[in-house]
Design an enzyme around this catalytic site. Structure first.
Site, PDB file in Angstrom:
ATOM      1  N   TRP A 101      -1.011   4.987   3.023  1.00 19.34           N
ATOM      2  CA  TRP A 101       0.301   4.913   2.365  1.00 19.34           C
ATOM      3  C   TRP A 101       0.174   5.105   0.856  1.00 19.34           C
ATOM      4  O   TRP A 101       0.998   5.783   0.246  1.00 19.34           O
ATOM      5  CB  TRP A 101       1.005   3.598   2.694  1.00 19.34           C
ATOM      6  CG  TRP A 101       1.320   3.463   4.154  1.00 19.34           C
ATOM      7  CD1 TRP A 101       0.839   2.518   5.006  1.00 19.34           C
ATOM      8  CD2 TRP A 101       2.180   4.301   4.944  1.00 19.34           C
ATOM      9  NE1 TRP A 101       1.352   2.715   6.266  1.00 19.34           N
ATOM     10  CE2 TRP A 101       2.167   3.791   6.258  1.00 19.34           C
ATOM     11  CE3 TRP A 101       2.959   5.432   4.659  1.00 19.34           C
ATOM     12  CZ2 TRP A 101       2.904   4.384   7.295  1.00 19.34           C
ATOM     13  CZ3 TRP A 101       3.690   6.017   5.689  1.00 19.34           C
ATOM     14  CH2 TRP A 101       3.661   5.495   6.992  1.00 19.34           C
ATOM     15  N   ASP A 168       4.160  -1.348  -3.448  1.00 21.53           N
ATOM     16  CA  ASP A 168       4.617  -1.156  -2.072  1.00 21.53           C
ATOM     17  C   ASP A 168       4.217  -2.408  -1.300  1.00 21.53           C
ATOM     18  O   ASP A 168       3.041  -2.638  -1.033  1.00 21.53           O
ATOM     19  CB  ASP A 168       3.958   0.103  -1.489  1.00 21.53           C
ATOM     20  CG  ASP A 168       4.373   0.367  -0.040  1.00 21.53           C
ATOM     21  OD1 ASP A 168       5.094  -0.460   0.546  1.00 21.53           O
ATOM     22  OD2 ASP A 168       3.967   1.424   0.497  1.00 21.53           O
ATOM     23  N   LYS A 192       8.753  -4.002   8.909  1.00 23.69           N
ATOM     24  CA  LYS A 192       7.479  -4.671   9.156  1.00 23.69           C
ATOM     25  C   LYS A 192       7.667  -6.196   9.166  1.00 23.69           C
ATOM     26  O   LYS A 192       7.280  -6.864  10.090  1.00 23.69           O
ATOM     27  CB  LYS A 192       6.431  -4.294   8.106  1.00 23.69           C
ATOM     28  CG  LYS A 192       6.269  -2.792   7.860  1.00 23.69           C
ATOM     29  CD  LYS A 192       5.525  -2.081   8.964  1.00 23.69           C
ATOM     30  CE  LYS A 192       5.571  -0.561   8.918  1.00 23.69           C
ATOM     31  NZ  LYS A 192       5.310   0.083   7.664  1.00 23.69           N
TER      32      LYS A 192
HETATM   33  C1  LIG Z   1       5.225   1.536   7.152  1.00 22.20           C
HETATM   34  C2  LIG Z   1       4.839   1.673   5.729  1.00 22.20           C
HETATM   35  C3  LIG Z   1       5.380   2.681   4.897  1.00 22.20           C
HETATM   36  C4  LIG Z   1       6.325   3.733   5.404  1.00 22.20           C
HETATM   37  O1  LIG Z   1       7.563   3.210   5.685  1.00 22.20           O
HETATM   38  P1  LIG Z   1       8.773   4.113   6.195  1.00 22.20           P
HETATM   39  O2  LIG Z   1       9.901   3.159   6.132  1.00 22.20           O
HETATM   40  O3  LIG Z   1       8.421   4.576   7.568  1.00 22.20           O
HETATM   41  O4  LIG Z   1       8.936   5.251   5.255  1.00 22.20           O
HETATM   42  C5  LIG Z   1       4.987   2.694   3.577  1.00 22.20           C
HETATM   43  N1  LIG Z   1       4.121   1.807   3.081  1.00 22.20           N
HETATM   44  C6  LIG Z   1       3.577   0.838   3.849  1.00 22.20           C
HETATM   45  C7  LIG Z   1       2.619  -0.130   3.237  1.00 22.20           C
HETATM   46  C8  LIG Z   1       3.917   0.749   5.190  1.00 22.20           C
HETATM   47  O5  LIG Z   1       3.382  -0.219   5.954  1.00 22.20           O
END
Ligand SMILES: *Cc1c(COP(=O)(O)O)cnc(C)c1O
Length: 356
Positions: A101, A168, A192
């Protein structure tokens, strides 16, 4: 029968939240209307948005220098929106590359400014969190991925730097307290640790937005969303509602300090089993292990196949590792009950008795 769900995302939510959400879809609060068929400008929905924002601030101890937004486009859209809104073409931002990511965030940010990768653990397939690094003087912000969902690593110490962090937190937001002063911006896809897919939380320091020379399309401009209280256009009403219910649930659990203790206990139980069970081994550096996504391997391909089948037969769902990594990944987010972790550990123990 409800399965023990170790999915990495979309992931488990508290059972009570799903039941309440289900009812609201049919008839919300006895209004004779579904949550899904009323105006987002109605006082009922506006109060949901406000409560979600308020609970976020309360749970994470965030002051009014920050705005809480519920945007769409996934965390993946934040990979470019952050740089587009915070970085002019000639300016520099720094990134730490700790997994799939982060690498994607770096790729997107490069479209909008000068990106310096100050540290990376790609050399060892991202099995650790790089520690020592120096930022160039011209750095405007430092981007980190606090929890690496795919690899199973997590920053246990958030770096101290003299620029705002952009983080993030998709897979560990609300799992532990944060020191908001360190951050200029935090983003997290809901699916998540917070709610269903369809909304991305953005927590942004208000004085950082609306400062660039670049023209930014309205919907991609944080300043617009900050000024409109995240209601510029129709927000994703259902994901915001379910996220709000999850935050109420979290508050009732005692908040992030209390959930952190439970998360630590759940992770310890599972890692202790991985370390002592002759059939398995952990995947990443011990000091950087994630409390949210526990990655491990079986000692042989035969054991991997056998355990995969036994888990499935025992009502355990979504425990296989990321497609490019293999092995196993047990995601044990806030809503994962201790009993399910105990159940997984027992299944691993019984497996060892038979196969070791
Ligand atoms: C799942 C995830 C993403 C991507 O998320 P989307 O909503 O599918 O774009 C980005 N960063 C992390 C750390 C993730 O776990």
């Amino acid at each position: 029968m409800k399965k023990h769900n170790f999915s990495s995302g979309p992931a488990i939510l508290p059972q009570s939240v799903m039941e309440e959400a289900g009812k609201a879809v049919v008839d919300w609060n006895g209004m004779g209307l579904s949550l899904l068929e009323i105006s987002h400008r109605s006082k009922e929905f506006v109060s949901v948005m406000e409560e979600a924002q308020q609970l976020t601030k309360e749970l994470l101890n965030i002051n009014d220098d920050y705005s809480v937004l519920f945007l769409t486009g996934g965390a993946s859209s934040q990979f470019y929106m952050t740089a587009m809104n915070l970085l002019d073409k000639e300016e520099t931002a720094c990134y730490i590359d700790t997994g799939n990511w982060s690498a994607k965030a770096i790729k997107e940010a490069k479209i909008f400014g000068k990106i310096v990768e100050v540290a990376s653990s790609k050399d060892k397939e991202y099995v650790y969190i790089p520690k020592g690094f120096t930022l160039p003087n011209e750095a405007k912000y430092l981007h980190i991925t606090t929890n690496n969902t795919v690899q199973g690593t997590q920053f246990q110490e958030i770096p101290n730097v003299n620029v705002p962090l952009v983080a993030d937190m998709s897979s560990d937001i609300f799992s532990r307290p944060i020191d908001i002063e360190k951050y200029g911006l935090i983003y997290a896809g809901a699916q998540k640790n917070m709610g269903p897919a369809g909304t991305t939380m953005v927590i942004v320091r208000k004085d950082l937005v609306g400062k660039l020379n670049r023209e930014i399309p309205t919907m991609l401009n944080y300043k617009i969303h900050v000024d409109k209280g995240s209601m510029f256009n129709t927000p994703p009403v259902f994901p915001v509602f379910v996220s709000m219910l999850t935050l109420r649930w979290l508050k009732a659990q005692g908040g992030v300090e209390a959930i952190q203790k439970i998360n630590e206990a759940k992770a310890k139980l599972l890692y202790d089993e991985i370390d002592s069970n002759p059939c398995f081994r952990g995947r990443v550096a011990v000091e950087d292990r994630s409390l949210m996504n526990v990655t491990f391997f079986a000692q042989t391909p035969e054991l991997e196949k056998a355990f995969s089948e036994i888990a499935k037969a025992n009502n355990i769902s979504a425990i296989n590792g990321y497609r490019t990594i293999g092995g196993f990944r047990a995601s044990i987010y806030n809503a994962m009950p201790m009993e399910s972790v105990e159940y997984l550990v027992k299944t691993m123990r019984d497996f060892a008795k038979q196969y070791a």
